[in-house]
Design a protein around this motif. Sequence first.
Motif, PDB file in Angstrom:
ATOM      1  N   ASP A 145       0.832  -1.209   0.000  1.00 57.38           N
ATOM      2  CA  ASP A 145       0.000   0.000   0.000  1.00 57.38           C
ATOM      3  C   ASP A 145       0.864   1.256   0.000  1.00 57.38           C
ATOM      4  OD1 ASP A 145      -2.246  -1.554  -0.055  1.00 57.38           O
ATOM      5  OD2 ASP A 145      -2.721  -1.315   2.091  1.00 57.38           O
ATOM      6  N   LYS A 146       1.939   1.244   0.823  1.00 54.83           N
ATOM      7  CA  LYS A 146       2.843   2.399   0.862  1.00 54.83           C
ATOM      8  C   LYS A 146       3.524   2.594  -0.490  1.00 54.83           C
ATOM      9  CE  LYS A 146       4.022   2.546   5.756  1.00 54.83           C
ATOM     10  NZ  LYS A 146       5.095   2.416   6.740  1.00 54.83           N
ATOM     11  N   ILE A 147       3.939   1.454  -1.088  1.00 54.67           N
ATOM     12  CA  ILE A 147       4.584   1.546  -2.404  1.00 54.67           C
ATOM     13  C   ILE A 147       3.592   2.085  -3.434  1.00 54.67           C
ATOM     14  CG2 ILE A 147       5.548   0.187  -4.303  1.00 54.67           C
ATOM     15  CD1 ILE A 147       6.809  -1.628  -2.135  1.00 54.67           C
ATOM     16  N   ALA A 148       2.344   1.568  -3.417  1.00 52.30           N
ATOM     17  CA  ALA A 148       1.318   2.015  -4.367  1.00 52.30           C
ATOM     18  C   ALA A 148       1.018   3.497  -4.148  1.00 52.30           C
ATOM     19  CB  ALA A 148       0.053   1.174  -4.219  1.00 52.30           C
ATOM     20  N   ALA A 149       0.916   3.902  -2.876  1.00 47.39           N
ATOM     21  CA  ALA A 149       0.654   5.321  -2.580  1.00 47.39           C
ATOM     22  C   ALA A 149       1.811   6.186  -3.062  1.00 47.39           C
ATOM     23  CB  ALA A 149       0.422   5.507  -1.087  1.00 47.39           C
ATOM     24  N   ALA A 150       3.035   5.675  -2.822  1.00 48.63           N
ATOM     25  CA  ALA A 150       4.204   6.437  -3.281  1.00 48.63           C
ATOM     26  C   ALA A 150       4.218   6.516  -4.803  1.00 48.63           C
ATOM     27  CB  ALA A 150       5.484   5.791  -2.755  1.00 48.63           C
ATOM     28  N   GLU A 151       3.865   5.392  -5.473  1.00 50.60           N
ATOM     29  CA  GLU A 151       3.812   5.404  -6.930  1.00 50.60           C
ATOM     30  C   GLU A 151       2.755   6.397  -7.424  1.00 50.60           C
ATOM     31  OE1 GLU A 151       3.054   1.369  -8.160  1.00 50.60           O
ATOM     32  OE2 GLU A 151       5.155   0.772  -7.985  1.00 50.60           O
ATOM     33  N   ARG A 152       1.547   6.332  -6.790  1.00 48.04           N
ATOM     34  CA  ARG A 152       0.494   7.272  -7.188  1.00 48.04           C
ATOM     35  C   ARG A 152       0.928   8.711  -6.971  1.00 48.04           C
ATOM     36  NH1 ARG A 152      -2.837   3.433  -4.754  1.00 48.04           N
ATOM     37  NH2 ARG A 152      -2.865   4.662  -2.822  1.00 48.04           N
ATOM     38  N   GLY A 153       1.574   8.943  -5.802  1.00 46.19           N
ATOM     39  CA  GLY A 153       2.065  10.303  -5.521  1.00 46.19           C
ATOM     40  C   GLY A 153       3.086  10.729  -6.554  1.00 46.19           C
ATOM     41  N   ALA A 154       4.007   9.801  -6.902  1.00 41.73           N
ATOM     42  CA  ALA A 154       5.037  10.134  -7.892  1.00 41.73           C
ATOM     43  C   ALA A 154       4.402  10.381  -9.252  1.00 41.73           C
ATOM     44  CB  ALA A 154       6.069   9.013  -7.968  1.00 41.73           C
ATOM     45  N   VAL A 155       3.417   9.514  -9.623  1.00 41.77           N
ATOM     46  CA  VAL A 155       2.735   9.681 -10.913  1.00 41.77           C
ATOM     47  C   VAL A 155       1.986  11.017 -10.932  1.00 41.77           C
ATOM     48  CG1 VAL A 155       0.849   8.778 -12.362  1.00 41.77           C
ATOM     49  CG2 VAL A 155       2.591   7.235 -11.470  1.00 41.77           C
ATOM     50  N   ASP A 156       1.259  11.286  -9.801  1.00 43.43           N
ATOM     51  CA  ASP A 156       0.522  12.555  -9.727  1.00 43.43           C
ATOM     52  C   ASP A 156       1.480  13.742  -9.815  1.00 43.43           C
ATOM     53  OD1 ASP A 156      -1.838  11.186  -9.566  1.00 43.43           O
ATOM     54  OD2 ASP A 156      -2.053  11.374  -7.373  1.00 43.43           O
ATOM     55  N   GLU A 157       2.587  13.585  -9.091  1.00 37.96           N
ATOM     56  CA  GLU A 157       3.575  14.675  -9.119  1.00 37.96           C
ATOM     57  C   GLU A 157       4.153  14.830 -10.532  1.00 37.96           C
ATOM     58  OE1 GLU A 157       7.849  15.724  -7.057  1.00 37.96           O
ATOM     59  OE2 GLU A 157       6.494  14.374  -5.981  1.00 37.96           O
ATOM     60  N   LEU A 158       4.457  13.695 -11.188  1.00 36.53           N
ATOM     61  CA  LEU A 158       4.974  13.759 -12.550  1.00 36.53           C
ATOM     62  C   LEU A 158       3.937  14.372 -13.504  1.00 36.53           C
ATOM     63  CD1 LEU A 158       6.936  10.425 -13.041  1.00 36.53           C
ATOM     64  CD2 LEU A 158       7.852  12.719 -13.164  1.00 36.53           C
ATOM     65  N   ARG A 159       2.681  13.982 -13.343  1.00 34.29           N
ATOM     66  CA  ARG A 159       1.620  14.531 -14.181  1.00 34.29           C
ATOM     67  C   ARG A 159       1.508  16.043 -13.995  1.00 34.29           C
ATOM     68  NH1 ARG A 159      -3.132  10.031 -13.519  1.00 34.29           N
ATOM     69  NH2 ARG A 159      -2.212   8.525 -14.942  1.00 34.29           N
ATOM     70  N   ALA A 160       1.550  16.417 -12.681  1.00 35.96           N
ATOM     71  CA  ALA A 160       1.444  17.853 -12.401  1.00 35.96           C
ATOM     72  C   ALA A 160       2.608  18.596 -13.028  1.00 35.96           C
ATOM     73  CB  ALA A 160       1.387  18.094 -10.900  1.00 35.96           C
ATOM     74  N   LYS A 161       3.819  18.018 -12.876  1.00 38.15           N
ATOM     75  CA  LYS A 161       4.989  18.669 -13.477  1.00 38.15           C
ATOM     76  C   LYS A 161       4.892  18.667 -15.007  1.00 38.15           C
ATOM     77  CE  LYS A 161       8.374  17.929  -9.840  1.00 38.15           C
ATOM     78  NZ  LYS A 161       9.616  17.302  -9.447  1.00 38.15           N
ATOM     79  N   ALA A 162       4.417  17.519 -15.548  1.00 38.89           N
ATOM     80  CA  ALA A 162       4.275  17.434 -17.004  1.00 38.89           C
ATOM     81  C   ALA A 162       3.231  18.434 -17.500  1.00 38.89           C
ATOM     82  CB  ALA A 162       3.897  16.016 -17.408  1.00 38.89           C
ATOM     83  N   ALA A 163       2.111  18.556 -16.744  1.00 37.92           N
ATOM     84  CA  ALA A 163       1.058  19.493 -17.135  1.00 37.92           C
ATOM     85  C   ALA A 163       1.576  20.920 -17.063  1.00 37.92           C
ATOM     86  CB  ALA A 163      -0.168  19.323 -16.260  1.00 37.92           C
ATOM     87  N   SER A 164       2.350  21.181 -15.941  1.00 32.97           N
ATOM     88  CA  SER A 164       2.927  22.522 -15.801  1.00 32.97           C
ATOM     89  C   SER A 164       3.901  22.785 -16.943  1.00 32.97           C
ATOM     90  CB  SER A 164       3.675  22.676 -14.477  1.00 32.97           C
ATOM     91  OG  SER A 164       2.809  22.549 -13.392  1.00 32.97           O
ATOM     92  N   ALA A 165       4.731  21.783 -17.241  1.00 37.97           N
ATOM     93  CA  ALA A 165       5.720  21.953 -18.316  1.00 37.97           C
ATOM     94  C   ALA A 165       5.004  22.103 -19.655  1.00 37.97           C
ATOM     95  CB  ALA A 165       6.675  20.770 -18.328  1.00 37.97           C
ATOM     96  N   ALA A 166       3.935  21.320 -19.881  1.00 39.84           N
ATOM     97  CA  ALA A 166       3.198  21.394 -21.146  1.00 39.84           C
ATOM     98  C   ALA A 166       2.502  22.743 -21.267  1.00 39.84           C
ATOM     99  CB  ALA A 166       2.183  20.271 -21.226  1.00 39.84           C
ATOM    100  N   ALA A 167       1.925  23.185 -20.128  1.00 39.04           N
ATOM    101  CA  ALA A 167       1.238  24.488 -20.172  1.00 39.04           C
ATOM    102  C   ALA A 167       2.240  25.593 -20.429  1.00 39.04           C
ATOM    103  CB  ALA A 167       0.490  24.724 -18.864  1.00 39.04           C
ATOM    104  N   ALA A 168       3.400  25.498 -19.796  1.00 42.22           N
ATOM    105  CA  ALA A 168       4.429  26.526 -20.002  1.00 42.22           C
ATOM    106  C   ALA A 168       4.918  26.482 -21.441  1.00 42.22           C
ATOM    107  CB  ALA A 168       5.580  26.314 -19.023  1.00 42.22           C
ATOM    108  N   ALA A 169       5.115  25.282 -21.971  1.00 37.83           N
ATOM    109  CA  ALA A 169       5.584  25.140 -23.343  1.00 37.83           C
ATOM    110  C   ALA A 169       4.516  25.647 -24.314  1.00 37.83           C
ATOM    111  CB  ALA A 169       5.931  23.685 -23.624  1.00 37.83           C
ATOM    112  N   ALA A 170       3.254  25.313 -24.027  1.00 43.76           N
ATOM    113  CA  ALA A 170       2.167  25.756 -24.887  1.00 43.76           C
ATOM    114  C   ALA A 170       2.044  27.272 -24.833  1.00 43.76           C
ATOM    115  CB  ALA A 170       0.854  25.120 -24.477  1.00 43.76           C
TER     116      ALA A 170
END
Length: 194
Positions: A145-170
Amino acid sequence: MANPAAVEHAGHSEPGEMSATVEHDAAHGAGHAAPVAFGIVGPAAWVSLAMLVFIGILVWKKVPGLIVGGLDTKIAEIRKQLEEAKTLRAEAEALRKEYADKIANAEKDAAAMLDHAKVEAEQIVAKAEADSEAMIARRQKMAEDKIAAAERGAVDELRAKAASAAAAAARGLISEKHDAAADRKLVDEAISAI
């Protein structure tokens, strides 16, 4: 050597008869005369008479009764001791049987206790194994569960960073390639679509 008087006397007797003196001489040897009291009481009679007097005195003094009484007392004591010995033997046999039964019961109790202890030990081991397996499963699930939560957090964080990077690039691309004429064209297309 024979007594001459006896031989002379024997010569005057009838054939086949022997006198008292010859018989006495033959029995006690020649030359010894046997004591005789009152002419008729010989040594055997004196011994018999003495024994009769001795036995009479013993009976008169009640010695046989004392002897019999003493023997009866001894017999009674011996019987009493035998009865006590029989009683003691019976008690000893009862005690031996009792202790043999106690030993047998103690052995049975010890065997039962040992079997019970083995069963309890097996139950404790089985429970400990089940508890350890359940605890391992819980900890594994918690870790997963901790690993899954950490993965979800990392994925969410990556998505947020990717969205921020995509929005900035756009934004950067739009600001570079989009000018006021392009904006007008987009607004006109949006209005005409309505």
